[in-house]
Design a protein around this motif. Structure first.
Motif, PDB file in Angstrom:
ATOM      1  N   UNK A   8      46.778  60.454  58.506  1.00  0.00           N
ATOM      2  CA  UNK A   8      46.523  59.651  59.788  1.00  0.00           C
ATOM      3  C   UNK A   8      45.427  58.529  59.344  1.00  0.00           C
ATOM      4  N   UNK A   9      45.562  57.260  59.974  1.00  0.00           N
ATOM      5  CA  UNK A   9      44.727  56.283  59.324  1.00  0.00           C
ATOM      6  C   UNK A   9      45.373  55.240  58.277  1.00  0.00           C
ATOM      7  N   UNK A  10      44.414  54.294  57.609  1.00  0.00           N
ATOM      8  CA  UNK A  10      44.693  53.732  56.207  1.00  0.00           C
ATOM      9  C   UNK A  10      43.966  52.569  55.696  1.00  0.00           C
ATOM     10  N   UNK A  11      43.567  52.896  54.772  1.00  0.00           N
ATOM     11  CA  UNK A  11      42.858  51.855  53.906  1.00  0.00           C
ATOM     12  C   UNK A  11      42.864  50.418  53.066  1.00  0.00           C
ATOM     13  N   UNK A  12      41.447  49.852  53.234  1.00  0.00           N
ATOM     14  CA  UNK A  12      43.280  48.627  52.571  1.00  0.00           C
ATOM     15  C   UNK A  12      43.661  48.793  51.276  1.00  0.00           C
ATOM     16  N   UNK A  39      31.949  68.772  51.683  1.00  0.00           N
ATOM     17  CA  UNK A  39      32.909  69.455  52.766  1.00  0.00           C
ATOM     18  C   UNK A  39      33.272  71.099  52.703  1.00  0.00           C
ATOM     19  N   UNK A  40      33.794  71.113  51.604  1.00  0.00           N
ATOM     20  CA  UNK A  40      33.306  72.133  50.951  1.00  0.00           C
ATOM     21  C   UNK A  40      32.648  73.344  51.190  1.00  0.00           C
ATOM     22  N   UNK A  41      31.674  72.916  50.787  1.00  0.00           N
ATOM     23  CA  UNK A  41      29.981  73.870  51.476  1.00  0.00           C
ATOM     24  C   UNK A  41      29.713  73.102  52.961  1.00  0.00           C
ATOM     25  N   UNK A  42      30.273  72.614  53.727  1.00  0.00           N
ATOM     26  CA  UNK A  42      29.645  72.607  54.720  1.00  0.00           C
ATOM     27  C   UNK A  42      31.136  72.856  56.257  1.00  0.00           C
ATOM     28  N   UNK A  43      31.917  72.647  55.830  1.00  0.00           N
ATOM     29  CA  UNK A  43      33.286  73.267  56.433  1.00  0.00           C
ATOM     30  C   UNK A  43      33.573  72.015  57.165  1.00  0.00           C
ATOM     31  N   UNK A  44      34.503  71.695  57.656  1.00  0.00           N
ATOM     32  CA  UNK A  44      35.513  70.611  58.441  1.00  0.00           C
ATOM     33  C   UNK A  44      36.186  71.008  59.677  1.00  0.00           C
ATOM     34  N   UNK A  45      36.012  69.793  60.349  1.00  0.00           N
ATOM     35  CA  UNK A  45      36.628  70.272  61.744  1.00  0.00           C
ATOM     36  C   UNK A  45      38.372  70.458  61.762  1.00  0.00           C
ATOM     37  N   UNK A  46      38.698  70.271  60.732  1.00  0.00           N
ATOM     38  CA  UNK A  46      39.927  70.207  60.843  1.00  0.00           C
ATOM     39  C   UNK A  46      40.074  69.589  58.930  1.00  0.00           C
ATOM     40  N   UNK A  47      40.486  70.915  58.548  1.00  0.00           N
ATOM     41  CA  UNK A  47      40.357  71.694  57.076  1.00  0.00           C
ATOM     42  C   UNK A  47      41.282  70.693  56.376  1.00  0.00           C
ATOM     43  N   UNK A  48      42.971  71.374  57.670  1.00  0.00           N
ATOM     44  CA  UNK A  48      44.900  70.799  56.878  1.00  0.00           C
ATOM     45  C   UNK A  48      44.459  69.196  57.135  1.00  0.00           C
ATOM     46  N   UNK A  49      43.296  68.478  57.767  1.00  0.00           N
ATOM     47  CA  UNK A  49      43.166  66.644  57.396  1.00  0.00           C
ATOM     48  C   UNK A  49      42.682  66.752  56.129  1.00  0.00           C
ATOM     49  N   UNK A  50      41.872  67.268  56.057  1.00  0.00           N
ATOM     50  CA  UNK A  50      41.725  66.977  54.706  1.00  0.00           C
ATOM     51  C   UNK A  50      42.236  67.580  53.251  1.00  0.00           C
ATOM     52  N   UNK A  51      42.938  68.721  52.803  1.00  0.00           N
ATOM     53  CA  UNK A  51      43.743  69.254  52.551  1.00  0.00           C
ATOM     54  C   UNK A  51      45.244  68.077  52.486  1.00  0.00           C
ATOM     55  N   UNK A  52      45.565  67.917  53.613  1.00  0.00           N
ATOM     56  CA  UNK A  52      46.483  66.647  53.506  1.00  0.00           C
ATOM     57  C   UNK A  52      46.407  65.591  52.784  1.00  0.00           C
ATOM     58  N   UNK A  53      44.899  64.724  52.594  1.00  0.00           N
ATOM     59  CA  UNK A  53      44.081  63.942  51.871  1.00  0.00           C
ATOM     60  C   UNK A  53      44.637  64.072  50.617  1.00  0.00           C
ATOM     61  N   UNK A  84      31.234  72.213  60.822  1.00  0.00           N
ATOM     62  CA  UNK A  84      30.695  70.915  61.930  1.00  0.00           C
ATOM     63  C   UNK A  84      31.558  69.763  61.215  1.00  0.00           C
ATOM     64  N   UNK A  85      31.124  69.281  59.692  1.00  0.00           N
ATOM     65  CA  UNK A  85      31.942  68.143  59.521  1.00  0.00           C
ATOM     66  C   UNK A  85      32.782  67.893  60.023  1.00  0.00           C
ATOM     67  N   UNK A  86      33.239  65.765  60.368  1.00  0.00           N
ATOM     68  CA  UNK A  86      33.937  65.530  60.929  1.00  0.00           C
ATOM     69  C   UNK A  86      35.168  65.517  59.521  1.00  0.00           C
ATOM     70  N   UNK A  87      36.823  66.323  59.207  1.00  0.00           N
ATOM     71  CA  UNK A  87      37.590  65.304  58.919  1.00  0.00           C
ATOM     72  C   UNK A  87      37.455  64.188  58.947  1.00  0.00           C
ATOM     73  N   UNK A  88      37.692  63.620  59.330  1.00  0.00           N
ATOM     74  CA  UNK A  88      38.401  62.128  59.523  1.00  0.00           C
ATOM     75  C   UNK A  88      37.281  61.584  59.109  1.00  0.00           C
ATOM     76  N   UNK A  89      35.868  61.862  59.412  1.00  0.00           N
ATOM     77  CA  UNK A  89      35.004  60.748  58.846  1.00  0.00           C
ATOM     78  C   UNK A  89      35.139  61.263  56.525  1.00  0.00           C
ATOM     79  N   UNK A  90      35.696  62.194  56.707  1.00  0.00           N
ATOM     80  CA  UNK A  90      35.418  62.813  55.296  1.00  0.00           C
ATOM     81  C   UNK A  90      36.586  61.726  54.458  1.00  0.00           C
TER      82      UNK A  90
END
Length: 429
Positions: free
Chosen positions: A13-17, A403-417, A373-379
């Motif tokens: 989800x989302x897009x970069x330049x 992110x791995x140290x703090x944990x994220x609110x949506x681990x699956x999104x980070x794994x996808x990225x 606690x970290x935002x996966x989208x922000x990661x």
């Protein structure tokens, strides 16, 4: 020529330049933004001693570039050659008593297997030099007819199948500079003395009698006894090194393509000369950006076939090393740096893989609660920023480590990225 199986690249989800990439020609960062399709050419292997980690680091760098382009919504057209007839290959075949064709075929197959195991995106066009001999000969003929190639007396040449004894043909740098906008050194930015030294080290023949300029490169090698040869309009023989990439790149990608890539040992003479040949053939620049990877050392020396200090991907895999750990070990180094392979680097990568698997697999089950606690989208956004900044994979891994140290609110999104952008599927068993 057949390439290898393409990995599945998920959409995030989302897009970069478009990414910013270091350009060797200008020694600065430029936006590698395609005008239409992202067109990429990366010089391929000479098929012996495949696949060492120097190879792997280069192809992983440009695999990362493709993933960034794809994430930005661009289509990618990627071409790569295989130098399956050349002096080093023939010398190795003679030394080992193996037919050169068999040696090339076996090493290309090993390379395919290693690339597929590492999850490297294959080229759309995977072209062996022996598949385009006619096109190369036609290009040499075009240069000769335009006054940009000349013969040099070749006493050891032998008659071809037609009984005619030919001469080696060389590219006339001075004539090409007078007829095109290309200038020798446009891509490498080297002084002439450095060029002469590198030319002698990297397959050139500056002391060859009869050449108009010591730096003029070979276009066509006339038939010699015991060497492979092909009949052509420029006489029996085989291609020189640089012209093959010019012809394949122009054939598959056209002129002014987005990025020409390869190891830094190809900056001169190979990419300088290839650009000159292409400009002389087409009247246009070969590529917009010239991007080069650093060299990988081992045991105090640059990892190279000539020294024999090679760490092979196949060797690591045969020892049970997870290819994902190999990728992470390579991604921990910036693609433009020179660095040395050590066992601790691999151990650190294996540890990192285990951390990512634990951290980003926790919430994949349906109904699982957030684990951090970290935002996966922000990661993911920060990962994209790092990769867009000259493919800064070390910084990317640092973001993921935090992110791995703090944990994220949506681990699956980070794994996808991580899967899509770094080619490491942390959810795979």
């Amino acid at each position: 020529m057949r390439a290898w199986k393409r990995p599945v690249i998920p959409s995030v989800p989302g897009r970069a330049g478009a990414p910013w990439l270091h350009d060797t020609a200008t020694d600065g960062l430029v936006e590698a933004r395609p005008r239409d399709v992202a067109r990429l050419y990366v010089c391929g292997i000479t098929p012996y001693d495949a696949t060492h980690l120097g190879h792997a680091a280069t192809y992983l760098a440009f695999d990362t570039l493709q993933r960034v382009w794809l994430d930005a919504g661009f289509r990618v057209h990627y071409a790569q050659n295989v130098t399956d007839v050349d002096d080093p290959l023939l010398e190795r075949a003679t030394a080992t008593g193996v037919d050169w064709r068999e040696l090339a075929e076996s090493q290309v197959e090993l390379f395919r297997t290693d690339m597929e195991a590492l999850g490297i995106i294959p080229p759309n066009d995977y072209v062996a030099v022996t598949e385009v001999i006619g096109e190369v000969a036609a290009a040499v003929s075009q240069l000769r007819d335009a006054g940009l190639a000349y013969p040099v007396e070749t006493p050891d040449a032998v008659p071809g199948a037609d009984g005619v004894i030919g001469s080696d043909l060389y590219f006339d740098i001075e004539a090409a500079e007078s007829q095109t906008d290309w200038r020798l050194g446009d891509e490498s930015n080297l002084d002439r003395n450095t060029m002469l030294a590198l030319f002698a080290e990297r397959g050139g023949d500056p002391d060859r009698a009869g050449k108009r300029d010591p730096l003029d490169p070979l276009l066509w090698r006339a038939a010699r006894a015991g060497e492979p040869q092909w009949a052509s309009r420029v006489g029996a023989g085989r291609p020189g090194w640089h012209i093959e990439c010019s012809v394949i790149a122009l054939k598959e990608l056209g002129t002014d393509f987005t990025v020409q890539g390869g190891g830094s040992d190809l900056v001169f003479p190979h990419h300088d000369m290839s650009a000159g040949h292409a400009a002389a053939l087409s009247g246009h620049p070969l590529a917009g950006v010239y991007s080069h990877t650093g060299m990988v050392a081992y045991q105090g020396e640059k990892m190279s076939k000539s020294l024999g200090n090679l760490v092979l991907v196949s060797g690591l895999r045969s020892q049970g090393t997870d290819p994902r750990a190999i990728r992470l070990a390579l991604l921990a180094q910036h693609y433009r740096t020179n660095w040395a392979w050590t066992e601790p680097l691999l151990h650190a990568a294996e540890h990192r893989l285990a951390r990512y698997r634990a951290a980003f697999s926790a919430a994949t089950a349906e109904g699982a609660a957030p684990t951090g606690v970290a935002s996966a989208a922000s990661v993911v956004e920060r990962v994209r920023e790092c990769l867009n900044d000259d493919l800064d994979t070390p910084a990317t891994l640092s973001v993921l480590d935090s992110a791995a140290d703090s944990g994220v609110d949506d681990p699956a999104l980070v794994a996808l990225a991580i899967n899509a952008l770094l080619g490491v599927d942390v959810l795979a068993t």
